[in-house]
Design an enzyme around this catalytic site. Structure first.
Site: not given
Ligand SMILES: *Cc1c(COP(=O)(O)O)cnc(C)c1O
Length: 385
Positions: A47, A133, A175, A179, A204, A207, A236
């Protein structure tokens, strides 16, 4: 049934479903190569999207931090564990992302658990994207509040759920970039329906931070929204570990009183905060911009090549480029053949993803070279024959 029997049974079930997980240690860093047992593979499973985990200035910042502060923080932030390094990084992060405050946590998992546990009460409702997540969904199901999940990225369903009567307050959760699929949430719509319903929005962006938006400010910046609670993580694109919650002054003060993960846990080492400060400087610099540029070139090249091979991709513009293969056994077999061909990536299986959608999760980083992407595509072509 004894403890022994219960555990054996659970392990056997996992084995029978080709879902048994194990780990294997690497000998060296985790950049472009994965090195283990005197062998090396091109690494397509990390990541570390910008390749910062190996950045000399950041490594050196961590060393200098350790010389100044020692190795550990010595306690919870409420006792001895809050240093000038922590404070400086929180301030710079908050300023960069346009929030009054940032609070550091030792991991994204802890941050999500802490925020949800501290904010929600029995009479409240959490409405979360179904593909959120594990740290978010688990926190939500442990919380006394009611949990409702909306279909992935379906803001209309989110609006419907938020419109149902509730005694207390409502928190919408999603998110920035997912993910396991690598796709983005429609954040502007989600923010708007949440605001209409009078709820708060928590995003969140594990990424997206460092990778998308202006100067890498993340998915919310890219889509022009400012959620009430923004969680960013540093494992990440920052190439380190830890997380932060961005919020108002009042919410930060509230979390300092009530977030158990902050109060009853040793804070991150100050040297790590020094390194995070340096990572932030790199992310904002021309070096960071060049890394984002390179990453995006790799993403386009991979998608073009994979489309030509007729591979089943997701709707992802991010560094996460899963190739859906279906059955667990097939995903495992393909991952193993790709390793034989010199490319390391992981088969992701249920329960991490829905049944029947086992996938090869390809992640790309700025550390890859163009020829690495081509080599992966050739290997994928080869193993399908
Ligand atoms: C990785 C990840 C986390 C967990 O963060 P850690 O700092 O690794 O604990 C939380 N949320 C999402 C969406 C993630 O991808």
């Amino acid at each position: 049934m004894s403890w022994q029997q219960r555990i054996e049974e659970a392990l056997n079930e996992r084995r029978a479903a080709d879902a048994f997980r194990s780990r294997s240690p690497v000998t060296q860093g985790v950049g472009r190569w994965r090195v283990a047992n005197g062998q090396r593979w091109l690494n397509f499973s990390g990541n570390d999207y910008l390749g910062l985990s190996q950045h000399p200035a950041i490594v050196s910042a961590w060393q200098q931090g350790a010389e100044r502060y020692g190795t550990g923080s010595g306690g919870s932030g409420h006792v001895t564990g809050y240093s000038e390094a922590h404070q400086q990084f929180e301030q710079r992060l908050a300023e960069w992302l346009g929030y009054p405050r940032a609070l550091l946590f030792i991991s994204g998992f802890a941050a999500n658990q802490a925020v949800i546990a501290a904010l929600l009460r029995k009479e409240d409702r959490i409405v979360a994207d179904r593909l959120s997540h594990a740290s978010l969904l688990e926190a939500a199901s442990l919380s006394p509040a009611q949990l409702r999940r909306f279909a992935h990225n379906d803001s209309a369903q989110l609006a419907t759920l938020l419109a149902k009567p509730v005694d207390g307050l409502q928190l919408a959760v999603t998110e920035g970039i997912f993910s396991m699929d690598g796709d983005s949430a429609p954040l502007a719509e989600i923010a708007s329906v949440t605001q209409t319903a009078g709820g708060w929005l928590m995003v969140d962006d594990a990424h997206g931070i460092g990778v998308s938006g202006r100067e890498g400010r993340g998915s919310c910046d890219a889509q022009g929204i400012k959620p009430d609670l923004l969680v960013v993580t540093f494992g990440k694109a920052f190439g380190l570990s830890g997380a932060a919650v961005l919020c108002s002054d009042e919410v930060a003060d509230y979390l300092l009183q009530f977030a158990r993960h902050l109060i009853y846990s040793t804070s991150m080492p100050p040297a790590q905060a020094v390194a995070l400060n340096e990572a932030l400087a790199v992310i904002r610099s021309d070096d960071g911009e060049a890394r984002r540029q390179r990453l995006h070139e790799h993403i386009s090249r991979f998608r073009r090549g994979a489309e030509q091979l007729d591979l089943q991709l997701t709707n992802s513009g991010s560094a996460i480029q899963p190739v859906i293969v279906g059955e667990n056994s097939r995903a495992l077999a393909l991952a193993e053949k790709l390793r034989d061909a010199g490319c390391w990536l992981t088969a992701i299986r249920p329960p991490t993803v829905p049944a029947g959608t086992a996938r090869l999760r390809v992640t790309l980083t700025a550390d890859h070279r163009t020829e690495d992407i081509d080599r992966l595509l050739e290997a994928m072509h080869g193993v399908r024959q």
